[in-house]
Design a protein around this motif. Structure first.
Motif, PDB file in Angstrom:
ATOM      1  N   LYS A 337      20.793 -16.233 -22.326  1.00  0.00           N
ATOM      2  CA  LYS A 337      21.694 -17.371 -22.164  1.00  0.00           C
ATOM      3  C   LYS A 337      22.735 -17.411 -23.285  1.00  0.00           C
ATOM      4  O   LYS A 337      22.483 -16.961 -24.405  1.00  0.00           O
ATOM      5  CB  LYS A 337      20.893 -18.678 -22.158  1.00  0.00           C
ATOM      6  CG  LYS A 337      19.900 -18.783 -20.996  1.00  0.00           C
ATOM      7  CD  LYS A 337      19.209 -20.124 -20.999  1.00  0.00           C
ATOM      8  CE  LYS A 337      18.189 -20.199 -19.867  1.00  0.00           C
ATOM      9  NZ  LYS A 337      18.834 -20.104 -18.545  1.00  0.00           N
ATOM     10  N   VAL A 338      23.892 -17.959 -22.966  1.00  0.00           N
ATOM     11  CA  VAL A 338      24.932 -18.154 -23.970  1.00  0.00           C
ATOM     12  C   VAL A 338      24.525 -19.340 -24.833  1.00  0.00           C
ATOM     13  O   VAL A 338      24.242 -20.431 -24.314  1.00  0.00           O
ATOM     14  CB  VAL A 338      26.294 -18.430 -23.300  1.00  0.00           C
ATOM     15  CG1 VAL A 338      27.378 -18.602 -24.350  1.00  0.00           C
ATOM     16  CG2 VAL A 338      26.650 -17.315 -22.330  1.00  0.00           C
ATOM     17  N   PRO A 339      24.469 -19.170 -26.170  1.00  0.00           N
ATOM     18  CA  PRO A 339      23.965 -20.257 -27.027  1.00  0.00           C
ATOM     19  C   PRO A 339      24.874 -21.479 -27.013  1.00  0.00           C
ATOM     20  O   PRO A 339      26.096 -21.378 -26.899  1.00  0.00           O
ATOM     21  CB  PRO A 339      23.921 -19.606 -28.411  1.00  0.00           C
ATOM     22  CG  PRO A 339      24.880 -18.466 -28.347  1.00  0.00           C
ATOM     23  CD  PRO A 339      24.826 -17.966 -26.930  1.00  0.00           C
ATOM     24  N   THR A 364      22.887 -28.599 -21.050  1.00  0.00           N
ATOM     25  CA  THR A 364      23.079 -29.192 -19.735  1.00  0.00           C
ATOM     26  C   THR A 364      24.317 -28.609 -19.052  1.00  0.00           C
ATOM     27  O   THR A 364      25.042 -27.792 -19.629  1.00  0.00           O
ATOM     28  CB  THR A 364      23.244 -30.710 -19.854  1.00  0.00           C
ATOM     29  OG1 THR A 364      24.506 -30.984 -20.499  1.00  0.00           O
ATOM     30  CG2 THR A 364      22.112 -31.323 -20.679  1.00  0.00           C
ATOM     31  N   ARG A 365      24.559 -29.086 -17.854  1.00  0.00           N
ATOM     32  CA  ARG A 365      25.720 -28.620 -17.107  1.00  0.00           C
ATOM     33  C   ARG A 365      27.033 -29.069 -17.760  1.00  0.00           C
ATOM     34  O   ARG A 365      28.104 -28.539 -17.460  1.00  0.00           O
ATOM     35  CB  ARG A 365      25.645 -29.159 -15.672  1.00  0.00           C
ATOM     36  CG  ARG A 365      26.523 -28.404 -14.689  1.00  0.00           C
ATOM     37  CD  ARG A 365      26.380 -28.973 -13.298  1.00  0.00           C
ATOM     38  NE  ARG A 365      27.287 -28.312 -12.390  1.00  0.00           N
ATOM     39  CZ  ARG A 365      27.679 -28.805 -11.232  1.00  0.00           C
ATOM     40  NH1 ARG A 365      27.224 -29.990 -10.837  1.00  0.00           N
ATOM     41  NH2 ARG A 365      28.505 -28.150 -10.456  1.00  0.00           N
ATOM     42  N   ASN A 366      26.959 -30.038 -18.673  1.00  0.00           N
ATOM     43  CA  ASN A 366      28.154 -30.542 -19.360  1.00  0.00           C
ATOM     44  C   ASN A 366      28.405 -29.843 -20.687  1.00  0.00           C
ATOM     45  O   ASN A 366      29.248 -30.289 -21.462  1.00  0.00           O
ATOM     46  CB  ASN A 366      28.013 -32.047 -19.612  1.00  0.00           C
ATOM     47  CG  ASN A 366      27.999 -32.836 -18.321  1.00  0.00           C
ATOM     48  OD1 ASN A 366      28.795 -32.568 -17.423  1.00  0.00           O
ATOM     49  ND2 ASN A 366      27.083 -33.795 -18.221  1.00  0.00           N
ATOM     50  N   VAL A 367      27.706 -28.741 -20.957  1.00  0.00           N
ATOM     51  CA  VAL A 367      27.747 -28.143 -22.287  1.00  0.00           C
ATOM     52  C   VAL A 367      29.148 -27.683 -22.674  1.00  0.00           C
ATOM     53  O   VAL A 367      29.498 -27.652 -23.855  1.00  0.00           O
ATOM     54  CB  VAL A 367      26.745 -26.972 -22.367  1.00  0.00           C
ATOM     55  CG1 VAL A 367      27.160 -25.828 -21.446  1.00  0.00           C
ATOM     56  CG2 VAL A 367      26.582 -26.483 -23.797  1.00  0.00           C
ATOM     57  N   PRO A 388      28.689 -24.460 -14.624  1.00  0.00           N
ATOM     58  CA  PRO A 388      28.899 -25.556 -15.572  1.00  0.00           C
ATOM     59  C   PRO A 388      30.258 -26.215 -15.369  1.00  0.00           C
ATOM     60  O   PRO A 388      31.220 -25.567 -14.940  1.00  0.00           O
ATOM     61  CB  PRO A 388      28.806 -24.863 -16.941  1.00  0.00           C
ATOM     62  CG  PRO A 388      28.073 -23.597 -16.690  1.00  0.00           C
ATOM     63  CD  PRO A 388      28.419 -23.185 -15.300  1.00  0.00           C
ATOM     64  N   LEU A 389      30.339 -27.466 -15.682  1.00  0.00           N
ATOM     65  CA  LEU A 389      31.618 -28.159 -15.593  1.00  0.00           C
ATOM     66  C   LEU A 389      32.543 -27.603 -16.668  1.00  0.00           C
ATOM     67  O   LEU A 389      32.146 -27.430 -17.823  1.00  0.00           O
ATOM     68  CB  LEU A 389      31.408 -29.663 -15.787  1.00  0.00           C
ATOM     69  CG  LEU A 389      30.427 -30.304 -14.798  1.00  0.00           C
ATOM     70  CD1 LEU A 389      30.334 -31.801 -15.037  1.00  0.00           C
ATOM     71  CD2 LEU A 389      30.836 -30.006 -13.366  1.00  0.00           C
ATOM     72  N   PRO A 390      33.788 -27.298 -16.321  1.00  0.00           N
ATOM     73  CA  PRO A 390      34.682 -26.602 -17.256  1.00  0.00           C
ATOM     74  C   PRO A 390      35.170 -27.502 -18.375  1.00  0.00           C
ATOM     75  O   PRO A 390      35.160 -28.731 -18.254  1.00  0.00           O
ATOM     76  CB  PRO A 390      35.843 -26.170 -16.349  1.00  0.00           C
ATOM     77  CG  PRO A 390      35.853 -27.171 -15.240  1.00  0.00           C
ATOM     78  CD  PRO A 390      34.420 -27.546 -15.014  1.00  0.00           C
ATOM     79  N   PRO A 391      35.621 -26.905 -19.484  1.00  0.00           N
ATOM     80  CA  PRO A 391      36.187 -27.702 -20.577  1.00  0.00           C
ATOM     81  C   PRO A 391      37.387 -28.524 -20.111  1.00  0.00           C
ATOM     82  O   PRO A 391      38.126 -28.110 -19.214  1.00  0.00           O
ATOM     83  CB  PRO A 391      36.608 -26.644 -21.607  1.00  0.00           C
ATOM     84  CG  PRO A 391      35.778 -25.441 -21.282  1.00  0.00           C
ATOM     85  CD  PRO A 391      35.584 -25.461 -19.806  1.00  0.00           C
ATOM     86  N   LEU A 392      37.588 -29.653 -20.736  1.00  0.00           N
ATOM     87  CA  LEU A 392      38.731 -30.493 -20.389  1.00  0.00           C
ATOM     88  C   LEU A 392      40.051 -29.786 -20.685  1.00  0.00           C
ATOM     89  O   LEU A 392      41.072 -30.060 -20.052  1.00  0.00           O
ATOM     90  CB  LEU A 392      38.656 -31.812 -21.162  1.00  0.00           C
ATOM     91  CG  LEU A 392      37.468 -32.718 -20.820  1.00  0.00           C
ATOM     92  CD1 LEU A 392      37.421 -33.906 -21.777  1.00  0.00           C
ATOM     93  CD2 LEU A 392      37.538 -33.191 -19.373  1.00  0.00           C
TER      94      LEU A 392
END
Length: 780
Positions: A337-339, A364-367, A388-392
């Protein structure tokens, strides 16, 4: 060579308008490089003899490639003496740079830029050493051969010397006594031997680029070196060079990619480089202990590139780099996994993790949401589950070739800066987001998406590329595509779209790739007026395996442009979309036999046509011969009749030709045997007759390529050919008719400039008289 009047005007305009007042103070020094001030104090005429000398120099070359309106090329003169002090002629000259060229008479010259020219079979003239007032000498990418003459050491005023991207050989040039030299670029040549130790004691040298040569160790370095930029990639250093490099404490930029050394790179040896901001290590074997969490590394790094370094564990040393902006660990063998801590680095902007074995993200999915990342590449890994939800802050996301599942998150529509989205080759389900109007590039190929394409494309949208091939889409093509004036690439292949041929898309001025393959389209593909196909920029046209019907008029392809072939430095043709922060190669599946281009960058500078698997009838348009860059033509599994067009012999780039399973008659044009790139031919299951043309490209095909034609004989078939019977009047009439059709097509081609109707009228006059010499010339 006598120069054309327009060319003379170009050069005289250059002299009159560009021979500006340039005093010694007009040279500005910025970051160690010299530039001419943009401010022009006044314009004076050069001395007449200087004008004559400049014209004499340009007359030594073919200058037809010059852009006559480009005033960055020309000559500049000193405001007091009238002597030429600067010559810049880039990408403009073709011919031999002779040893006695008039160039070497400009003794007051201080700035000379002859880059990107084509100096054919030109060795490096020793008379360059006579131009001893030169401060800037740029000869990059000009085709120079052989050794750099020792006279180069006479140029004691040089500050910039750029000889990159030539074919220069021999040992390192004699530049050590050029005490004012601040920039030296010798990259992409054939230099051998060692880098002289004296180079590292030069008082002004801050930039050294010797990438892509055959240089070897050892390297001896002085602690007093002022080097800030050092490029050593792609050489043959047998010894460990990191220890001497560690003494170059002023370095800001260091490229050690592909050193070809047997020593593993120990990053701890570079920890003394406190000023280092950018470090490139791709293609080397990294010592595992040197990238662990407790190792030391240059602390202020902003860019760290470690592609293809056989790394198997995540380099925890990144955690220490609080200034890191760009990191690439792509094309390694990292698993797991990506840390989570990676996304907390405060300045992180570009993260490239592609082509590894990652299977998930810690947290989490918001990482990723609060990360500062703008470009994220996680393609070709083993990521699974929901994405995962992408960065803003995201503007570019490459996530192709994983096993992500679930719907495409609606949060992608809330990322207002997101312009490039590639989720191809995953297992996404559900509908396509309604917000794809807001993107520049959308790639959703090979998923399990359902529903119809959103019909919400607004005027002014910046959409250039949309690929939704290999999904389960239904409905019709959105009519709002008409608002996508920048659209270049449209692929909806392998779906369940049911619609008629979208003639209305002809309003898109830049459409280059158009793929409707394997859907439920139906009806004619020629316009009601039986005119040409009205897509002027189209290069790839794939509409196979639908239910298209009707016939094609002879002028069907006359509006297609036939661009000149362009090849990059690697020897491949390609198109890339420049999107600012990165370059995105549009990928395409080429499904033509005989081509080795599957999954390559989209090739704008060739044409490919696939109309196979429909119910198209009538004759194959002779205008197909206008497509000089056509490399693949597939018309198989239709109902075409008549002869194989003679004009195909003009398509000299053709590599794949499939006319199988039609109702074609007559003979195979003998000119096909001369198409040297033709790797695949299939004319099986037609009504062809006569001898198969005997040439390497034809007889090298398999027997199955000609089967199903009862009248064919000759290799590779087993049937031998006998002397043909006396020609019957009916056959003579057929040949005359064929010649007349070719002439008509030629006339249409002539008319494609001033008007197709005028061309057709000319063709009718020619065809009515048919003088024998004209037929022979025009059918060659």
């Amino acid at each position: 060579m006598t120069m054309p009047e327009s060319l003379l005007r170009f050069h005289f305009l250059s002299l009159l308008l560009l021979c500006c007042c340039v005093s010694p103070a007009s040279f500005a020094k910025i970051d160690g490089l010299y530039y001419l001030d943009d401010v022009v104090v006044g314009v004076v005429a050069c001395l007449p003899r200087q004008m004559e000398a400049f014209t004499q120099f340009t007359n030594e070359f073919d200058t037809r490639s010059c852009n006559h309106s480009d005033y960055s090329n020309g000559a500049w003169c000193d405001n007091s003496t009238g002597a030429v002090t600067k010559i810049q002629l880039t990408g403009c000259l073709s011919g031999t740079l002779k040893a006695n060229s008039s160039l070497f008479g400009f003794h007051q010259l201080r700035h000379l830029d002859l880059s990107n020219n084509n100096f054919i079979s030109s060795t490096f003239p020793s008379k360059f050493g006579n131009l001893n007032r030169l401060e800037v000498l740029i000869l990059s990418s000009s085709g120079l051969l052989g050794q750099v003459p020792s006279s180069i050491s006479n140029l004691s005023q040089l500050s910039i010397l750029n000889l990159s991207k030539n074919k220069l050989t021999g040992s390192f040039p004699l530049v050590s006594n050029l005490t004012k030299l601040s920039l030296l670029s010798l990259s992409h040549n054939l230099f051998t031997g060692n880098i002289p130790s004296s180079l590292f004691t030069m008082p002004s040298l801050s930039y050294l680029n010797v990438n892509e040569n055959h240089l070897t160790s050892p390297i001896e370095v002085s602690n007093s070196s002022r080097l800030e930029y050092l490029y050593l990639a792609n050489n043959q250093f047998e010894e460990n060079i990191l220890e001497p490099i560690s003494k170059l404490t002023n370095l800001k930029y260091l490229d050690l990619s592909f050193l070809n050394t047997s020593y593993p790179v120990d990053l701890r040896l570079l920890s003394s480089l406190k000023s280092l901001l950018r470090l490139f290590l791709s293609g080397n074997s990294l010592l595992a202990t040197s990238i662990s969490a407790d190792s030391d590394i240059p602390p202020n790094l902003e860019t760290l590139i470690m592609r293809n370094c056989s790394v198997t564990k995540f380099p925890n040393i990144l955690r220490k780099l609080k200034h890191l902006r760009t990191v690439s660990i792509s094309s390694n063998r990292i698993k797991g996994k990506v840390p989570m801590w990676l996304w907390s680095l405060p300045h992180l902007s570009m993260v490239l993790l592609g082509n590894n074995y990652f299977n998930g993200f810690e947290g989490t999915r918001n990482v990723l949401v609060d990360s500062s990342v703008q470009l994220l590449d996680i393609q070709s890994n083993h990521f699974e589950g929901e994405i995962p939800l992408p960065p803003l802050s995201i503007n570019t996301l490459y996530a192709r070739n994983n096993t992500f599942t679930g719907d495409i998150p609606l949060s992608f529509c809330n990322r207002t800066s997101l312009t490039v989205l590639d989720l191809s080759y995953n297992n996404f389900t559900g509908p396509i987001p309604q917000c794809i109007n807001d993107f520049m590039i959308v790639k959703l190929r090979k998923n399990n998406l359902e529903g119809s394409l959103p019909d919400r494309f607004n005027v002014g949208t910046s959409l250039r590329v949309i690929d939704v091939g290999y999904n389960r889409l239904t409905g019709k093509l959105p009519r709002s595509f008409l608002n996508c004036s920048s659209l270049k690439f449209l692929s909806v292949d392998h779906n369940r779209i049911e619609d008629t041929f979208p003639f209305w898309l002809k309003a898109l001025p830049d459409l280059q790739v158009f793929k409707l393959r394997s859907n439920k389209f139906y009806g004619p593909i020629s316009s009601p007026d039986q005119g040409p196909l009205a897509f002027p920029e189209l290069h790839i046209f794939e509409i196979s395996d639908n239910n298209f019907t009707g016939s094609l008029p002879p002028s069907y392809f006359v509006n297609w442009k036939s661009p000149s072939l362009k090849i990059n430095g690697a020897g491949t043709m390609y198109m890339a979309e420049d999107i600012g922060a990165s370059t995105y190669d549009d990928l395409i599946d080429l499904q033509y036999k005989g081509l080795s281009m599957e999954q390559k960058g989209i090739l704008t500078f060739y044409s490919a046509i696939d109309l196979s698997g429909n119910r198209i009838e009538g004759q194959i348009p002779e205008s197909i011969g206008l497509l000089k860059t056509l490399i693949a033509l597939n018309l198989s599994n239709n109902a075409f009749t008549g002869r194989i067009p003679l004009s195909l012999t003009n398509v000299t780039e053709l590599e794949s030709l499939d006319l199988s399973r039609n109702q074609l008659s007559g003979t195979i044009p003998s000119g096909l045997k001369s198409l040297s790139f033709l790797a695949h031919v299939n004319v099986s299951h037609n009504q062809l007759k006569g001898e198969i043309p005997q040439g390497t490209q034809i007889t090298g095909q398999s027997k199955s390529s000609f089967e199903g034609n009862a009248g064919l004989c000759g290799l590779p078939l087993e049937e031998s050919c006998f002397a043909p019977p006396t020609q019957q009047p009916k056959e003579e009439e057929e040949e005359e008719k064929e010649e007349e059709e070719v002439l008509n097509w030629r006339g249409v081609a002539i008319g494609s400039g001033p008007g197709v109707l005028l061309g057709l009228a000319i063709a009718q006059v020619i065809a009515a008289y048919k003088p024998e010499w004209l037929i022979k010339i025009m059918c060659q």
